[in-house]
Design a protein around this motif. Structure first.
Motif, PDB file in Angstrom:
ATOM      1  N   ALA A  69       0.841  -1.212   0.000  1.00 49.70           N
ATOM      2  CA  ALA A  69       0.000   0.000   0.000  1.00 49.70           C
ATOM      3  C   ALA A  69       0.868   1.251   0.000  1.00 49.70           C
ATOM      4  CB  ALA A  69      -0.911  -0.010   1.228  1.00 49.70           C
ATOM      5  N   VAL A  70       1.904   1.242   0.836  1.00 49.83           N
ATOM      6  CA  VAL A  70       2.784   2.414   0.926  1.00 49.83           C
ATOM      7  C   VAL A  70       3.535   2.599  -0.395  1.00 49.83           C
ATOM      8  CG1 VAL A  70       4.770   3.399   2.148  1.00 49.83           C
ATOM      9  CG2 VAL A  70       2.980   2.226   3.425  1.00 49.83           C
ATOM     10  N   GLU A  71       3.986   1.495  -0.993  1.00 52.91           N
ATOM     11  CA  GLU A  71       4.686   1.586  -2.285  1.00 52.91           C
ATOM     12  C   GLU A  71       3.748   2.079  -3.377  1.00 52.91           C
ATOM     13  OE1 GLU A  71       6.358  -2.324  -2.676  1.00 52.91           O
ATOM     14  OE2 GLU A  71       8.165  -1.752  -1.578  1.00 52.91           O
ATOM     15  N   ASN A  72       2.504   1.659  -3.322  1.00 57.10           N
ATOM     16  CA  ASN A  72       1.507   2.087  -4.310  1.00 57.10           C
ATOM     17  C   ASN A  72       1.280   3.603  -4.221  1.00 57.10           C
ATOM     18  OD1 ASN A  72      -0.413   1.805  -6.334  1.00 57.10           O
ATOM     19  ND2 ASN A  72      -2.035   1.120  -4.946  1.00 57.10           N
ATOM     20  N   VAL A  73       1.225   4.107  -2.983  1.00 60.90           N
ATOM     21  CA  VAL A  73       1.038   5.555  -2.784  1.00 60.90           C
ATOM     22  C   VAL A  73       2.239   6.313  -3.359  1.00 60.90           C
ATOM     23  CG1 VAL A  73       0.911   7.383  -1.031  1.00 60.90           C
ATOM     24  CG2 VAL A  73      -0.472   5.324  -0.782  1.00 60.90           C
ATOM     25  N   SER A  74       3.457   5.811  -3.110  1.00 57.76           N
ATOM     26  CA  SER A  74       4.664   6.472  -3.633  1.00 57.76           C
ATOM     27  C   SER A  74       4.632   6.499  -5.159  1.00 57.76           C
ATOM     28  CB  SER A  74       5.922   5.723  -3.186  1.00 57.76           C
ATOM     29  OG  SER A  74       5.989   5.708  -1.802  1.00 57.76           O
ATOM     30  N   ARG A  75       4.218   5.370  -5.764  1.00 62.01           N
ATOM     31  CA  ARG A  75       4.148   5.299  -7.235  1.00 62.01           C
ATOM     32  C   ARG A  75       3.149   6.328  -7.770  1.00 62.01           C
ATOM     33  NH1 ARG A  75       0.580   3.585 -10.376  1.00 62.01           N
ATOM     34  NH2 ARG A  75      -0.636   2.557  -8.751  1.00 62.01           N
ATOM     35  N   CYS A  76       2.000   6.429  -7.112  1.00 60.06           N
ATOM     36  CA  CYS A  76       0.970   7.380  -7.558  1.00 60.06           C
ATOM     37  C   CYS A  76       1.481   8.814  -7.466  1.00 60.06           C
ATOM     38  CB  CYS A  76      -0.289   7.251  -6.704  1.00 60.06           C
ATOM     39  SG  CYS A  76      -1.306   5.889  -7.169  1.00 60.06           S
ATOM     40  N   ASP A  94      -5.199   6.687   2.504  1.00 57.06           N
ATOM     41  CA  ASP A  94      -5.933   6.294   1.280  1.00 57.06           C
ATOM     42  C   ASP A  94      -5.394   4.963   0.755  1.00 57.06           C
ATOM     43  OD1 ASP A  94      -7.358   8.678   1.340  1.00 57.06           O
ATOM     44  OD2 ASP A  94      -5.968   9.716  -0.012  1.00 57.06           O
ATOM     45  N   GLY A  95      -4.062   4.830   0.764  1.00 57.44           N
ATOM     46  CA  GLY A  95      -3.436   3.614   0.244  1.00 57.44           C
ATOM     47  C   GLY A  95      -3.868   2.383   1.018  1.00 57.44           C
ATOM     48  N   LEU A  96      -3.921   2.495   2.340  1.00 57.77           N
ATOM     49  CA  LEU A  96      -4.325   1.357   3.173  1.00 57.77           C
ATOM     50  C   LEU A  96      -5.799   1.019   2.945  1.00 57.77           C
ATOM     51  CD1 LEU A  96      -2.449   2.381   6.437  1.00 57.77           C
ATOM     52  CD2 LEU A  96      -1.910   0.423   4.983  1.00 57.77           C
ATOM     53  N   THR A  97      -6.612   2.063   2.819  1.00 57.93           N
ATOM     54  CA  THR A  97      -8.044   1.831   2.583  1.00 57.93           C
ATOM     55  C   THR A  97      -8.257   1.196   1.205  1.00 57.93           C
ATOM     56  OG1 THR A  97      -8.512   3.728   3.972  1.00 57.93           O
ATOM     57  CG2 THR A  97     -10.315   2.926   2.612  1.00 57.93           C
ATOM     58  N   ALA A  98      -7.447   1.609   0.231  1.00 61.65           N
ATOM     59  CA  ALA A  98      -7.542   1.016  -1.108  1.00 61.65           C
ATOM     60  C   ALA A  98      -7.244  -0.479  -1.055  1.00 61.65           C
ATOM     61  CB  ALA A  98      -6.575   1.720  -2.059  1.00 61.65           C
ATOM     62  N   GLU A  99      -6.258  -0.856  -0.227  1.00 63.16           N
ATOM     63  CA  GLU A  99      -5.920  -2.290  -0.123  1.00 63.16           C
ATOM     64  C   GLU A  99      -7.032  -3.074   0.561  1.00 63.16           C
ATOM     65  OE1 GLU A  99      -3.571  -3.706  -1.777  1.00 63.16           O
ATOM     66  OE2 GLU A  99      -2.865  -1.755  -2.460  1.00 63.16           O
ATOM     67  N   VAL A 100      -7.738  -2.434   1.496  1.00 63.77           N
ATOM     68  CA  VAL A 100      -8.899  -3.094   2.111  1.00 63.77           C
ATOM     69  C   VAL A 100      -9.949  -3.352   1.036  1.00 63.77           C
ATOM     70  CG1 VAL A 100     -10.850  -2.776   3.696  1.00 63.77           C
ATOM     71  CG2 VAL A 100      -8.540  -2.192   4.432  1.00 63.77           C
TER      72      VAL A 100
END
Lengths: 141, 106
Positions: A69-76, A94-100
């Protein structure tokens, strides 16, 4: 931000949320408790907070998913153009909620940050309701 | 590692709390339980009761939240909302099925 998954419970759905949202909600509630005009108002707010987390199921994420999730946020954030007119980038919350949302294969996301979740979950199919739309559906005006 | 369930399919941590109780079942309900879980009726009953109790807890929480907000739950609105949610679930399910079918072809 609350997500609805496809498990058939009340209204044919279950309300699910992430730990990050729990923390945000606690911060908002705590801030209100400090300013509440009376102990009666404080008690009501605290009781509402408690009942909210009976109505909403907290979904736990596995450690690798939290990291993803944290890596996804960095990529975005990196993908956002430097001259972007967006006021904000996706947050870790947001990233953690997206993974949920991805974990429970939620069909509906209730959030006012639609663009953030679209960027975080380009391969997921779901529909979004703004908080206002969700409240309208619930009959609150 | 100790298995999470016993041979009866119940959570191992509850093994010592198992209660046997004879409950007469309506024949139609019994047939439905057999259809759902032909080899373990007790487990089917336990799962259904757990779901029902969970829903009851959620319903109580929703009513308490409404009371704290000084609003009344309008059952007509709830029915309309259920229909709108159902339409969304069906649209999303259809799109996911289409996507899965396209992936299978490709």
């Amino acid at each position: 931000m609350v997500v609805l998954d496809a498990l058939p419970v009340q209204l044919g759905a279950t309300l699910v949320t992430s730990g990050a949202v729990v923390v945000e909600a606690a911060q908002h509630t705590s801030s209100y408790l400090r300013q509440a005009p009376s102990s009666w108002e404080r008690d009501r707010a605290a009781a509402f907070f408690s009942w909210f987390f009976v109505a909403v199921r907290l979904h736990e994420l596995a450690a690798p998913t939290v990291l993803a999730a944290v890596e996804n946020v960095s990529r975005c954030r990196q993908d956002m153009a430097p001259g972007s007119r967006r006021r904000s980038a996706p947050t870790v919350s947001d990233g953690l909620t997206a993974e949920v949302l991805r974990d429970v294969q939620a069909a509906i996301l209730i959030s006012d940050d639609g663009k953030d979740f679209g960027a975080l979950l380009p391969d997921c199919d779901f529909e979004q309701l703004s908080v206002t739309e969700a409240l309208r559906l619930a009959g609150a005006g | 590692m100790e298995p999470e369930q016993n041979r009866g399919g119940r959570p191992r941590r509850y093994a010592r709390r198992t209660v046997a109780k004879s409950v007469p079942l309506d024949p139609a309900i019994y047939d439905e339980l057999v259809r759902r879980s032909p080899n373990n009726i007790s487990r089917a009953v336990n799962d259904l009761l757990a779901d029902a109790l969970e829903q009851d807890k959620v319903r109580e929480a929703v009513h308490e939240m409404a009371r704290l907000l000084d609003v009344e739950i309008d059952t007509d609105v709830s029915a309309k909302a259920a229909a709108e949610f159902e339409a969304i679930f069906q649209r999303v399910e259809r799109r996911r099925a289409d996507r899965a079918a396209r992936s299978a072809v490709a």
